[in-house]
Scaffold this motif. Structure first.
Motif, mmCIF file in Angstrom:
data_model
loop_
_atom_site.group_PDB
_atom_site.id
_atom_site.type_symbol
_atom_site.label_atom_id
_atom_site.label_comp_id
_atom_site.label_asym_id
_atom_site.label_seq_id
_atom_site.Cartn_x
_atom_site.Cartn_y
_atom_site.Cartn_z
ATOM 1 N N ASP A 31 0.808 -1.229 0.000
ATOM 2 C CA ASP A 31 0.000 0.000 0.000
ATOM 3 C C ASP A 31 0.842 1.280 0.000
ATOM 4 O O ASP A 31 0.322 2.364 0.209
ATOM 5 C CB ASP A 31 -0.979 -0.001 1.173
ATOM 6 C CG ASP A 31 -0.301 -0.114 2.532
ATOM 7 O OD1 ASP A 31 0.873 -0.553 2.590
ATOM 8 O OD2 ASP A 31 -0.942 0.217 3.543
ATOM 9 N N TRP A 32 2.159 1.164 -0.250
ATOM 10 C CA TRP A 32 3.030 2.343 -0.349
ATOM 11 C C TRP A 32 2.519 3.218 -1.494
ATOM 12 O O TRP A 32 2.105 2.712 -2.538
ATOM 13 C CB TRP A 32 4.471 1.902 -0.600
ATOM 14 C CG TRP A 32 5.434 3.016 -0.797
ATOM 15 C CD1 TRP A 32 6.002 3.399 -1.977
ATOM 16 C CD2 TRP A 32 5.970 3.909 0.185
ATOM 17 N NE1 TRP A 32 6.848 4.461 -1.786
ATOM 18 C CE2 TRP A 32 6.843 4.797 -0.468
ATOM 19 C CE3 TRP A 32 5.784 4.043 1.559
ATOM 20 C CZ2 TRP A 32 7.536 5.807 0.192
ATOM 21 C CZ3 TRP A 32 6.470 5.050 2.221
ATOM 22 C CH2 TRP A 32 7.337 5.913 1.550
ATOM 23 N N PRO A 33 2.539 4.549 -1.319
ATOM 24 C CA PRO A 33 2.017 5.441 -2.372
ATOM 25 C C PRO A 33 2.734 5.256 -3.713
ATOM 26 O O PRO A 33 3.938 4.995 -3.763
ATOM 27 C CB PRO A 33 2.284 6.836 -1.813
ATOM 28 C CG PRO A 33 2.463 6.654 -0.345
ATOM 29 C CD PRO A 33 3.006 5.280 -0.151
ATOM 30 N N ALA A 34 1.980 5.443 -4.767
ATOM 31 C CA ALA A 34 2.545 5.364 -6.118
ATOM 32 C C ALA A 34 3.359 6.619 -6.399
ATOM 33 O O ALA A 34 3.029 7.704 -5.907
ATOM 34 C CB ALA A 34 1.420 5.229 -7.130
ATOM 35 N N PRO A 35 4.410 6.493 -7.195
ATOM 36 C CA PRO A 35 5.188 7.684 -7.571
ATOM 37 C C PRO A 35 4.315 8.655 -8.353
ATOM 38 O O PRO A 35 3.405 8.248 -9.082
ATOM 39 C CB PRO A 35 6.299 7.131 -8.463
ATOM 40 C CG PRO A 35 6.337 5.662 -8.241
ATOM 41 C CD PRO A 35 4.965 5.268 -7.767
#
Length: 129
Positions: A31-35
């Motif tokens: 769930d890490w933010p997308a670039p």
């Protein structure tokens, strides 16, 4: 986006962490933010998205139904909360988690009521608002 996008190195500096920690641990989470873009050969991330991710991942109270009189090792706590064992160990060392309730043997053990109370506090106080 109110703040300029940041690289992993800039995120690490803002949170006082090693860039390798962000790159190899945080950014590997599903769930890490997308670039939101690129700067030369580095991904850029929206700082607000990273802050929101961190708040969801580590800052909020962790809801686990602890048995108040049950005894739990750090491994048990890590398994139930999803927090890394190394994080829990370091939080005991700096008094962000209370001392173990039972130190008569190995591993040391905490009552469920002790852990439940501790998990309502922020484990990363420098980043709590």
């Amino acid at each position: 986006m109110s703040r300029a996008p940041e690289t992993i190195t800039e995120i690490a500096a803002r949170y006082g962490r090693a860039p390798a920690t962000i790159r190899t641990q945080w950014a590997q989470e599903p769930d890490w933010p997308a670039p939101v873009g690129r700067r030369v050969n580095a991904h850029l991330y929206d700082p607000a998205d990273v802050d929101d991710w961190l708040a969801r991942r580590i800052q909020g109270p962790i809801a686990v139904d602890w048995i108040p009189e049950g005894l739990y090792s750090l491994r048990d706590i890590a398994a139930a909360t999803g927090l890394p064992l190394s994080t829990l160990r370091s939080r005991v060392q700096v008094d962000l988690l209370p001392p173990a309730d039972d130190t008569s043997g190995r591993p040391h053990l905490w009552f469920g009521s002790t852990i439940a109370a501790a998990m309502t506090r922020c484990l990363y106080p420098r980043h709590c608002t």
